[in-house]
Design a protein around this motif. Sequence first.
Motif, PDB file in Angstrom:
ATOM      1  N   LEU A   1     -30.511 -17.882 -17.799  1.00 27.36           N
ATOM      2  CA  LEU A   1     -29.281 -16.990 -17.602  1.00 27.36           C
ATOM      3  C   LEU A   1     -28.261 -17.886 -17.363  1.00 27.36           C
ATOM      4  CD1 LEU A   1     -30.344 -14.455 -14.936  1.00 27.36           C
ATOM      5  CD2 LEU A   1     -29.920 -13.972 -17.266  1.00 27.36           C
ATOM      6  N   LEU A   2     -28.141 -19.165 -17.064  1.00 30.25           N
ATOM      7  CA  LEU A   2     -27.192 -20.216 -16.831  1.00 30.25           C
ATOM      8  C   LEU A   2     -26.769 -20.543 -18.541  1.00 30.25           C
ATOM      9  CD1 LEU A   2     -24.976 -21.827 -15.362  1.00 30.25           C
ATOM     10  CD2 LEU A   2     -26.874 -23.605 -15.316  1.00 30.25           C
ATOM     11  N   VAL A   3     -27.763 -20.768 -18.953  1.00 24.98           N
ATOM     12  CA  VAL A   3     -27.707 -21.323 -20.712  1.00 24.98           C
ATOM     13  C   VAL A   3     -27.168 -20.277 -21.493  1.00 24.98           C
ATOM     14  CG1 VAL A   3     -28.904 -21.996 -22.769  1.00 24.98           C
ATOM     15  CG2 VAL A   3     -29.586 -23.021 -20.338  1.00 24.98           C
ATOM     16  N   LEU A   4     -27.651 -18.968 -21.239  1.00 24.14           N
ATOM     17  CA  LEU A   4     -27.068 -17.662 -21.784  1.00 24.14           C
ATOM     18  C   LEU A   4     -25.620 -17.667 -21.682  1.00 24.14           C
ATOM     19  CD1 LEU A   4     -28.197 -15.614 -23.769  1.00 24.14           C
ATOM     20  CD2 LEU A   4     -28.448 -14.175 -21.900  1.00 24.14           C
ATOM     21  N   LYS A   5     -25.141 -17.635 -20.258  1.00 28.33           N
ATOM     22  CA  LYS A   5     -23.804 -17.719 -19.881  1.00 28.33           C
ATOM     23  C   LYS A   5     -23.018 -18.895 -20.840  1.00 28.33           C
ATOM     24  CE  LYS A   5     -21.023 -16.254 -16.177  1.00 28.33           C
ATOM     25  NZ  LYS A   5     -21.242 -15.337 -15.109  1.00 28.33           N
ATOM     26  N   VAL A   6     -23.365 -19.854 -20.658  1.00 27.07           N
ATOM     27  CA  VAL A   6     -22.624 -20.864 -21.547  1.00 27.07           C
ATOM     28  C   VAL A   6     -22.585 -20.639 -22.809  1.00 27.07           C
ATOM     29  CG1 VAL A   6     -22.711 -23.398 -22.019  1.00 27.07           C
ATOM     30  CG2 VAL A   6     -23.152 -22.623 -19.606  1.00 27.07           C
ATOM     31  N   GLN A   7     -23.608 -20.366 -23.561  1.00 29.18           N
ATOM     32  CA  GLN A   7     -23.638 -19.834 -25.053  1.00 29.18           C
ATOM     33  C   GLN A   7     -22.700 -18.685 -25.490  1.00 29.18           C
ATOM     34  OE1 GLN A   7     -27.273 -17.799 -26.119  1.00 29.18           O
ATOM     35  NE2 GLN A   7     -26.204 -17.564 -28.311  1.00 29.18           N
TER      36      GLN A   7
ATOM     37  N   SER B   1     -19.976 -18.103 -23.399  1.00 27.86           N
ATOM     38  CA  SER B   1     -18.684 -18.726 -23.689  1.00 27.86           C
ATOM     39  C   SER B   1     -18.331 -19.629 -24.837  1.00 27.86           C
ATOM     40  CB  SER B   1     -18.225 -19.397 -22.128  1.00 27.86           C
ATOM     41  OG  SER B   1     -19.017 -20.556 -22.283  1.00 27.86           O
ATOM     42  N   ILE B   2     -19.232 -20.138 -25.125  1.00 30.17           N
ATOM     43  CA  ILE B   2     -18.911 -21.070 -26.440  1.00 30.17           C
ATOM     44  C   ILE B   2     -18.676 -20.055 -27.697  1.00 30.17           C
ATOM     45  CG2 ILE B   2     -19.892 -22.730 -28.104  1.00 30.17           C
ATOM     46  CD1 ILE B   2     -21.373 -23.815 -25.723  1.00 30.17           C
ATOM     47  N   ILE B   3     -19.519 -19.069 -27.738  1.00 28.20           N
ATOM     48  CA  ILE B   3     -19.220 -18.111 -28.887  1.00 28.20           C
ATOM     49  C   ILE B   3     -17.861 -17.421 -28.785  1.00 28.20           C
ATOM     50  CG2 ILE B   3     -20.129 -15.969 -29.889  1.00 28.20           C
ATOM     51  CD1 ILE B   3     -23.114 -16.806 -29.178  1.00 28.20           C
ATOM     52  N   LYS B   4     -17.467 -16.869 -27.546  1.00 24.57           N
ATOM     53  CA  LYS B   4     -16.196 -16.283 -27.406  1.00 24.57           C
ATOM     54  C   LYS B   4     -15.145 -17.047 -27.715  1.00 24.57           C
ATOM     55  CE  LYS B   4     -17.074 -12.968 -24.006  1.00 24.57           C
ATOM     56  NZ  LYS B   4     -16.921 -12.391 -22.478  1.00 24.57           N
ATOM     57  N   ARG B   5     -15.071 -18.456 -27.511  1.00 26.68           N
ATOM     58  CA  ARG B   5     -13.872 -19.541 -27.648  1.00 26.68           C
ATOM     59  C   ARG B   5     -13.950 -19.840 -29.141  1.00 26.68           C
ATOM     60  NH1 ARG B   5     -15.494 -24.354 -23.687  1.00 26.68           N
ATOM     61  NH2 ARG B   5     -15.164 -23.419 -21.918  1.00 26.68           N
ATOM     62  N   LYS B   6     -15.226 -19.739 -30.006  1.00 30.41           N
ATOM     63  CA  LYS B   6     -15.276 -19.762 -31.512  1.00 30.41           C
ATOM     64  C   LYS B   6     -14.626 -18.725 -32.288  1.00 30.41           C
ATOM     65  CE  LYS B   6     -18.513 -23.449 -31.952  1.00 30.41           C
ATOM     66  NZ  LYS B   6     -19.643 -23.922 -32.669  1.00 30.41           N
ATOM     67  N   ARG B   7     -14.598 -17.555 -31.572  1.00 29.85           N
ATOM     68  CA  ARG B   7     -14.397 -16.248 -32.227  1.00 29.85           C
ATOM     69  C   ARG B   7     -12.923 -16.235 -32.015  1.00 29.85           C
ATOM     70  NH1 ARG B   7     -17.633 -11.050 -30.768  1.00 29.85           N
ATOM     71  NH2 ARG B   7     -16.073 -10.219 -32.150  1.00 29.85           N
TER      72      ARG B   7
ATOM     73  N   VAL C   1     -32.421 -16.372 -27.485  1.00 27.64           N
ATOM     74  CA  VAL C   1     -32.019 -17.727 -26.873  1.00 27.64           C
ATOM     75  C   VAL C   1     -32.597 -17.680 -25.270  1.00 27.64           C
ATOM     76  CG1 VAL C   1     -30.253 -18.930 -25.877  1.00 27.64           C
ATOM     77  CG2 VAL C   1     -30.469 -18.083 -28.154  1.00 27.64           C
ATOM     78  N   PHE C   2     -32.570 -16.393 -24.662  1.00 29.91           N
ATOM     79  CA  PHE C   2     -33.171 -16.089 -23.289  1.00 29.91           C
ATOM     80  C   PHE C   2     -34.545 -16.314 -23.222  1.00 29.91           C
ATOM     81  CE2 PHE C   2     -34.594 -13.453 -19.958  1.00 29.91           C
ATOM     82  CZ  PHE C   2     -33.780 -14.144 -19.033  1.00 29.91           C
ATOM     83  N   CYS C   3     -35.271 -15.711 -24.295  1.00 29.02           N
ATOM     84  CA  CYS C   3     -36.732 -15.928 -24.224  1.00 29.02           C
ATOM     85  C   CYS C   3     -37.227 -17.442 -24.521  1.00 29.02           C
ATOM     86  CB  CYS C   3     -37.359 -15.062 -25.504  1.00 29.02           C
ATOM     87  SG  CYS C   3     -37.350 -13.320 -24.744  1.00 29.02           S
TER      88      CYS C   3
END
Length: 95
Positions: free
Chosen positions: A79-85, A87-93, A48-50
Amino acid sequence: MPVRKLQSYEVDYQEELSQQVPRYQDYTPEAQSDANLKEILFFVNIAVFCICIAIFSFIFLSLKLSTALAFAAAIGSSLLVLKVQRSIIKRKRRR
């Protein structure tokens, strides 16, 4: 069969050996699915970062920003998009 005659130091050593606790513990494997998920998420984050760097650098370069500024902004945005991603994954887990 003759009995072995132990010397005094050998008797003490054998008593110590019988009283010692083993220096190892049984192997308990980690949770396999959790480790596999972490590995997959690691490579997903890199991918995703690349991809985001490529997209954002194209956008910023097409807006006629200087090259150094465009790549710096692309890295920051990625990096901002990666951080948002993350946080979304942590919420879903958690659910």
